[in-house]
Design a protein around this motif. Structure first.
Motif, PDB file in Angstrom:
ATOM      1  N   VAL A  63      30.227  38.979  29.641  1.00 53.92           N
ATOM      2  CA  VAL A  63      32.010  39.668  28.940  1.00 53.92           C
ATOM      3  C   VAL A  63      32.326  39.865  30.348  1.00 53.92           C
ATOM      4  CG1 VAL A  63      33.415  40.678  28.202  1.00 53.92           C
ATOM      5  CG2 VAL A  63      31.436  40.360  26.540  1.00 53.92           C
ATOM      6  N   THR A  64      33.972  39.176  31.169  1.00 56.72           N
ATOM      7  CA  THR A  64      34.158  39.716  32.504  1.00 56.72           C
ATOM      8  C   THR A  64      35.359  39.992  31.805  1.00 56.72           C
ATOM      9  OG1 THR A  64      32.675  38.164  33.339  1.00 56.72           O
ATOM     10  CG2 THR A  64      34.592  39.277  34.528  1.00 56.72           C
ATOM     11  N   ILE A  65      35.464  41.852  32.403  1.00 54.82           N
ATOM     12  CA  ILE A  65      37.081  42.580  32.582  1.00 54.82           C
ATOM     13  C   ILE A  65      37.754  42.378  34.349  1.00 54.82           C
ATOM     14  CG2 ILE A  65      36.660  44.042  30.373  1.00 54.82           C
ATOM     15  CD1 ILE A  65      36.584  45.860  31.924  1.00 54.82           C
ATOM     16  N   GLY A  66      38.956  42.172  33.829  1.00 54.79           N
ATOM     17  CA  GLY A  66      39.552  41.949  35.770  1.00 54.79           C
ATOM     18  C   GLY A  66      39.947  43.316  35.732  1.00 54.79           C
ATOM     19  N   ALA A  67      39.750  43.647  36.923  1.00 59.62           N
ATOM     20  CA  ALA A  67      40.705  44.705  37.381  1.00 59.62           C
ATOM     21  C   ALA A  67      41.889  44.300  39.169  1.00 59.62           C
ATOM     22  CB  ALA A  67      39.666  45.243  38.493  1.00 59.62           C
ATOM     23  N   LEU A  68      42.950  45.335  39.077  1.00 60.24           N
ATOM     24  CA  LEU A  68      43.856  44.799  39.937  1.00 60.24           C
ATOM     25  C   LEU A  68      44.447  46.102  40.550  1.00 60.24           C
ATOM     26  CD1 LEU A  68      46.559  42.706  38.432  1.00 60.24           C
ATOM     27  CD2 LEU A  68      45.349  41.739  40.034  1.00 60.24           C
ATOM     28  N   PHE A  69      43.427  46.402  42.054  1.00 61.40           N
ATOM     29  CA  PHE A  69      43.531  47.357  42.447  1.00 61.40           C
ATOM     30  C   PHE A  69      44.147  47.398  44.227  1.00 61.40           C
ATOM     31  CE2 PHE A  69      39.397  49.204  39.511  1.00 61.40           C
ATOM     32  CZ  PHE A  69      40.943  49.618  38.553  1.00 61.40           C
ATOM     33  N   PRO A  70      44.745  48.486  44.671  1.00 62.71           N
ATOM     34  CA  PRO A  70      44.117  47.646  46.261  1.00 62.71           C
ATOM     35  C   PRO A  70      43.532  47.823  46.854  1.00 62.71           C
ATOM     36  CG  PRO A  70      46.023  50.346  45.485  1.00 62.71           C
ATOM     37  CD  PRO A  70      45.033  49.507  44.111  1.00 62.71           C
ATOM     38  N   LEU A  71      42.915  47.116  47.346  1.00 64.25           N
ATOM     39  CA  LEU A  71      41.284  46.848  47.948  1.00 64.25           C
ATOM     40  C   LEU A  71      41.747  46.761  49.798  1.00 64.25           C
ATOM     41  CD1 LEU A  71      39.612  44.842  45.651  1.00 64.25           C
ATOM     42  CD2 LEU A  71      40.140  46.727  45.767  1.00 64.25           C
ATOM     43  N   SER A  72      42.629  46.770  49.941  1.00 64.29           N
ATOM     44  CA  SER A  72      43.366  46.913  51.460  1.00 64.29           C
ATOM     45  C   SER A  72      44.770  47.903  51.565  1.00 64.29           C
ATOM     46  CB  SER A  72      42.894  45.073  52.206  1.00 64.29           C
ATOM     47  OG  SER A  72      44.282  44.248  51.404  1.00 64.29           O
ATOM     48  N   GLY A  73      45.017  47.458  52.998  1.00 65.25           N
ATOM     49  CA  GLY A  73      46.420  47.852  53.204  1.00 65.25           C
ATOM     50  C   GLY A  73      46.397  49.797  52.927  1.00 65.25           C
TER      51      GLY A  73
ATOM     52  N   GLY B 188      25.577  41.373  25.303  1.00 65.05           N
ATOM     53  CA  GLY B 188      25.551  40.794  26.848  1.00 65.05           C
ATOM     54  C   GLY B 188      25.986  41.542  28.131  1.00 65.05           C
ATOM     55  N   LYS B 189      25.703  41.544  29.379  1.00 59.54           N
ATOM     56  CA  LYS B 189      26.269  42.407  30.019  1.00 59.54           C
ATOM     57  C   LYS B 189      27.887  42.375  30.171  1.00 59.54           C
ATOM     58  CE  LYS B 189      25.012  42.897  35.065  1.00 59.54           C
ATOM     59  NZ  LYS B 189      24.657  41.943  36.454  1.00 59.54           N
ATOM     60  N   LEU B 190      28.515  43.926  30.757  1.00 58.97           N
ATOM     61  CA  LEU B 190      30.030  43.712  31.019  1.00 58.97           C
ATOM     62  C   LEU B 190      30.018  43.172  32.588  1.00 58.97           C
ATOM     63  CD1 LEU B 190      32.608  44.324  30.683  1.00 58.97           C
ATOM     64  CD2 LEU B 190      32.150  46.469  30.544  1.00 58.97           C
ATOM     65  N   THR B 191      30.437  42.804  33.543  1.00 62.62           N
ATOM     66  CA  THR B 191      31.222  42.672  34.551  1.00 62.62           C
ATOM     67  C   THR B 191      32.423  42.921  34.887  1.00 62.62           C
ATOM     68  OG1 THR B 191      31.025  39.855  34.214  1.00 62.62           O
ATOM     69  CG2 THR B 191      28.805  41.206  35.356  1.00 62.62           C
ATOM     70  N   VAL B 192      32.847  43.044  36.671  1.00 64.68           N
ATOM     71  CA  VAL B 192      34.245  43.570  36.282  1.00 64.68           C
ATOM     72  C   VAL B 192      34.526  42.700  37.677  1.00 64.68           C
ATOM     73  CG1 VAL B 192      36.323  44.917  37.257  1.00 64.68           C
ATOM     74  CG2 VAL B 192      33.795  45.940  35.493  1.00 64.68           C
ATOM     75  N   GLN B 193      35.790  41.710  37.571  1.00 59.90           N
ATOM     76  CA  GLN B 193      35.868  41.086  38.397  1.00 59.90           C
ATOM     77  C   GLN B 193      37.142  41.631  39.199  1.00 59.90           C
ATOM     78  OE1 GLN B 193      35.847  36.787  37.943  1.00 59.90           O
ATOM     79  NE2 GLN B 193      37.892  36.830  39.522  1.00 59.90           N
ATOM     80  N   TYR B 194      36.790  42.288  40.432  1.00 57.62           N
ATOM     81  CA  TYR B 194      37.920  42.858  41.562  1.00 57.62           C
ATOM     82  C   TYR B 194      39.447  41.588  42.001  1.00 57.62           C
ATOM     83  CZ  TYR B 194      35.923  47.033  40.352  1.00 57.62           C
ATOM     84  OH  TYR B 194      35.265  48.649  39.934  1.00 57.62           O
ATOM     85  N   GLU B 195      40.080  42.308  42.206  1.00 57.22           N
ATOM     86  CA  GLU B 195      41.491  41.772  42.731  1.00 57.22           C
ATOM     87  C   GLU B 195      42.074  42.412  43.855  1.00 57.22           C
ATOM     88  OE1 GLU B 195      41.185  38.555  42.820  1.00 57.22           O
ATOM     89  OE2 GLU B 195      40.014  37.580  42.093  1.00 57.22           O
ATOM     90  N   ASP B 196      42.514  42.112  44.277  1.00 53.77           N
ATOM     91  CA  ASP B 196      43.141  42.547  45.867  1.00 53.77           C
ATOM     92  C   ASP B 196      44.915  42.797  45.385  1.00 53.77           C
ATOM     93  OD1 ASP B 196      43.706  44.723  47.420  1.00 53.77           O
ATOM     94  OD2 ASP B 196      43.425  43.233  49.103  1.00 53.77           O
TER      95      ASP B 196
ATOM     96  N   ASN C  72      44.254  32.839  34.539  1.00 55.73           N
ATOM     97  CA  ASN C  72      43.840  31.862  34.030  1.00 55.73           C
ATOM     98  C   ASN C  72      43.004  31.003  34.820  1.00 55.73           C
ATOM     99  OD1 ASN C  72      46.666  31.482  33.360  1.00 55.73           O
ATOM    100  ND2 ASN C  72      47.627  31.143  35.063  1.00 55.73           N
ATOM    101  N   VAL C  73      42.310  31.864  35.694  1.00 55.06           N
ATOM    102  CA  VAL C  73      41.130  30.889  36.150  1.00 55.06           C
ATOM    103  C   VAL C  73      39.577  31.929  35.378  1.00 55.06           C
ATOM    104  CG1 VAL C  73      39.619  30.729  37.913  1.00 55.06           C
ATOM    105  CG2 VAL C  73      41.871  30.349  38.189  1.00 55.06           C
ATOM    106  N   ALA C  74      39.596  32.692  35.134  1.00 55.85           N
ATOM    107  CA  ALA C  74      38.591  33.857  34.981  1.00 55.85           C
ATOM    108  C   ALA C  74      38.743  34.282  33.575  1.00 55.85           C
ATOM    109  CB  ALA C  74      38.167  35.263  35.559  1.00 55.85           C
ATOM    110  N   LYS C  75      39.845  34.037  33.556  1.00 55.89           N
ATOM    111  CA  LYS C  75      39.800  34.104  32.151  1.00 55.89           C
ATOM    112  C   LYS C  75      39.797  35.098  31.180  1.00 55.89           C
ATOM    113  CE  LYS C  75      40.771  28.848  30.776  1.00 55.89           C
ATOM    114  NZ  LYS C  75      42.049  29.014  30.946  1.00 55.89           N
TER     115      LYS C  75
END
Lengths: 375, 290
Positions: A27-37, A65-73, A90-93
């Motif tokens: 299972v993948t969940i998403g994270a929208l964090f400031p990773l730059s700036g 299953g394994k939980l993973t986190v997909q980070y986006e900046d 739309n991509v990682a769903k």
């Protein structure tokens, strides 16, 4: 030879099928964090809570299953946040996205609602975040709660009545200004000046002159990241000696380490780090072991956001239901109460956590609790 | 008193902007390279000074020398190892710009990885204001910023007007082919321009580290100021860039007398817009006849 090739091909296919079966359960969940700036340090803080929670969930086999986190900046910018959100949905769903910052959270909320993806905010505190629809949840009390907790303490217990607000020109700052305007007269205080600054501003010596001219008792800073530290440094350098006050944004290490911030007060949700509650104790012990320091409210919020997902997904697994945004929302409404860091947590109807508040003082040595506000 | 305070603040900020802008203007005017990584040069110098002076507690002279060496080395590296190979292969202005932009982003991320991505500042009593008159606060650093600006611009003018290398640099901005005809090497002159332009950013970087503080993404703001001052001052005019930097700093601060602080950055762009409309050649730029 041909037969051998067939065997190899079948072997490879079955290996690939096996591998995809393993991935399908993950299972993948998403994270929208400031990773730059200039706000990237928040991304580090938030991520430390997320990673620890994912580690605990996987160690406990809480979900299938394994939980993973997909980070986006997101860079803490609405436009970048929306690009990241579209990629996650739309991509990682992913069915569940962690969000931060008021502007970013508001920008992604419509996509979350349209695609029935749960978005959980643990960092933004703009009051508008309470009304972004059923798929948008807050595991952090919002600015109106923070301001309401702070004002009576300052006016009644510290006898500070003249307020100047320096606020960032975005939905968060606007929310704090509205709250100060409406709440201060009721508690016997006065907002003598409200000065908004662009989110990109870095020079505050001129604004310091305006603040001095207003002769306040308190300067409420509603900004975040590097800018809030720059404001304090330049204000102190320019002869301003009055009390600095803010909200949870002050709980990051760079602000706590700033000599000019010493004595500043800020609100956050009340968490007893010494609690014997097993969830809190495990969180605090493991965080200290990994980072050699005490966690902050932000770390706990994002730990809680991921743990909340783990608890909901566990229940859905038990019921044999797929982990989708719709099912997660229905399950949250059904479960009502959750064992998270800080104790049992409930949500209001609009999906915002209910929590007592505390007033913290920056003392240059990790901070101390100045007061606890239960209501 | 508020007006006087804002005026003094404006002169200090303007002196810093002028120091930031003049290096970029020198490089752009002489080599026609849009050196976006000029902001990265600023960041490198500022962080080296911060690390040595505040973290390692080295003597300030050593920290200044190391910051200077770091900034100049980066400027020369960009010219020799990034721009020169691209130009050798007839890379367009845009290719060079993209390379410079990429280098700036790499430096920003490297600085974040090495020094942390949060806010840092140099603590010094020089940044603490003293009340000169009731309600009028001035920090010793303001005087240092203004003094640095005067000394550096004076020295630069003397260098460009009175020395052979300086005259070569001015010739480079006019006609690189003619420079070659006279037996000078445009490539060598280009390297000197980058070294000099990088050197000019040192005082602003150090004073900013002590007065406003730093974060790895500070380069964007630096480039904004550099670009605005270069256009307002007139492309290729160092006097213009210096005056424009001063004008922008003072406009930002004096606007606070009548407008809310959220308008202070807009004032920069209003000044820029007015110059583009009514004096596109800038303060001292030459009009181009078609």
């Amino acid at each position: 030879m041909i037969a051998m090739k067939k065997v190899l091909a079948v072997g490879l296919l079955s290996f690939a099928a096996g591998a995809s079966a393993v991935h399908a359960a993950d299972v993948t969940i998403g994270a929208l964090f400031p990773l730059s700036g200039p706000n990237a340090s928040y991304g580090d803080v938030f991520g430390s809570g997320v990673n620890l929670a994912a580690e605990h969930i996987n160690a406990d086999n809480l979900i299938n299953g394994k939980l993973t986190v997909q980070y986006e900046d997101s860079q803490a910018l609405p436009q970048q946040g929306l690009i990241g959100m579209n990629k996650l949905v739309n991509v990682a769903k992913v069915p569940y996205v962690l969000s931060a910052f008021t502007g970013v959270s508001k920008a992604i909320s419509t996509t979350a609602a349209r695609t029935k993806t749960v978005a959980v905010n643990g960092g933004g505190v703009g009051p508008d975040l309470a009304d972004l629809g059923p798929y948008f949840w807050n595991v952090i009390p919002l600015a109106n709660d923070e301001v309401r907790a702070m004002l009576p303490y300052l006016v009644k217990e510290r006898n500070m009545k003249r307020f100047v607000l320096v606020y960032v020109d975005d939905p968060l700052g606007e929310g704090v200004r509205k709250e100060l305007n409406s709440t201060l007269p009721g508690v016997g205080g006065e907002l003598v000046e409200a000065l908004s600054v662009p989110a990109t501003a870095q020079q505050f010596s001129g604004i310091a002159a305006r603040v001095r001219a207003a002769n306040p008792d308190v300067i409420y800073i509603a900004s975040y990241g590097s800018q809030q530290s720059q404001i304090m440094k330049q204000f102190r350098d320019n002869g301003i000696t009055q009390q600095f006050v803010s909200y949870t944004a002050f709980s990051i290490p760079e602000t706590n380490a700033l000599p000019e911030a010493k004595g500043a007060l800020y609100t956050s949700q009340n968490i007893d780090w010494n609690s014997s509650d097993p969830v809190t104790k495990r969180f605090v012990d493991d965080y200290k072991a990994r980072h050699n320091k005490m966690p902050t409210a932000y770390v706990a919020n994002y730990y809680n956001a991921v743990r909340l997902f783990g608890l909901l997904a566990q229940e859905l697994d038990k019921q044999g239901k797929p982990i989708t945004g719709e099912n997660l929302l229905a399950q949250r409404i059904a479960m009502k109460t959750f064992d998270l860091v800080g104790g049992k947590v409930t949500f209001t109807e609009n999906g915002t956590v209910i929590s007592p508040m505390q007033i913290n003082e920056i003392d240059g040595a990790g901070g101390k609790v100045a007061a606890v506000v239960k209501e | 008193m508020l007006l006087l305070q804002l005026l003094i603040n404006g002169v200090q900020v303007g002196a810093l902007y002028a120091l930031i802008a003049v290096g970029f203007s020198l490089i752009f005017g002489s080599t026609k390279v849009f050196h976006f990584a000029h902001g990265a040069t600023f960041t490198i110098a500022a962080y080296i000074f911060y690390y040595l002076y505040s973290v390692s507690e080295a003597h300030w002279i050593l920290a200044v020398l190391a910051a200077t060496a770091g900034a100049v080395a980066f400027g020369v590296f960009m010219d020799r190892c990034i721009y020169a190979p691209i130009q050798r292969h007839e890379g367009s202005f845009f290719t060079v710009f993209v390379a410079s932009l990429g280098a700036g982003i790499i430096v920003q991320n490297l600085v974040g990885m090495i020094f942390g991505r949060g806010f840092v500042s140099v603590t010094t009593p020089l940044s603490r204001s003293i009340e000169l008159l009731p309600g009028l606060y001035v920090a010793p650093l303001s005087g240092i910023a203004i003094l640095c600006a005067i000394v550096f611009f004076g020295a630069l003018q003397i260098f460009l007007m009175r020395t052979n290398v300086g005259m070569g640099l001015r010739a480079l901005s006019e006609n690189p082919e003619l420079v070659r005809v006279y037996g000078l090497s445009p490539r060598r002159l280009s390297t000197i321009v980058f070294a000099l332009g990088s050197l000019l950013v040192i005082p602003a970087a150090i004073i900013t580290a002590a007065s406003s503080g730093l974060n790895p993404a500070i380069a964007h703001h630096i480039m904004l100021i550099s670009l605005a001052a270069t256009i307002v001052g007139g492309v290729g005019s160092l006097r213009g860039a210096a005056c424009a930097g001063l004008l922008l700093g003072m406009s930002e601060n004096l606007a606070l007398m009548y407008l809310g602080p959220q308008w202070s950055e807009a004032v920069t762009f209003i000044v820029l817009f007015l110059f583009i409309l009514f004096r596109p050649s800038g303060f001292f730029g030459r009009a181009i006849a078609s």
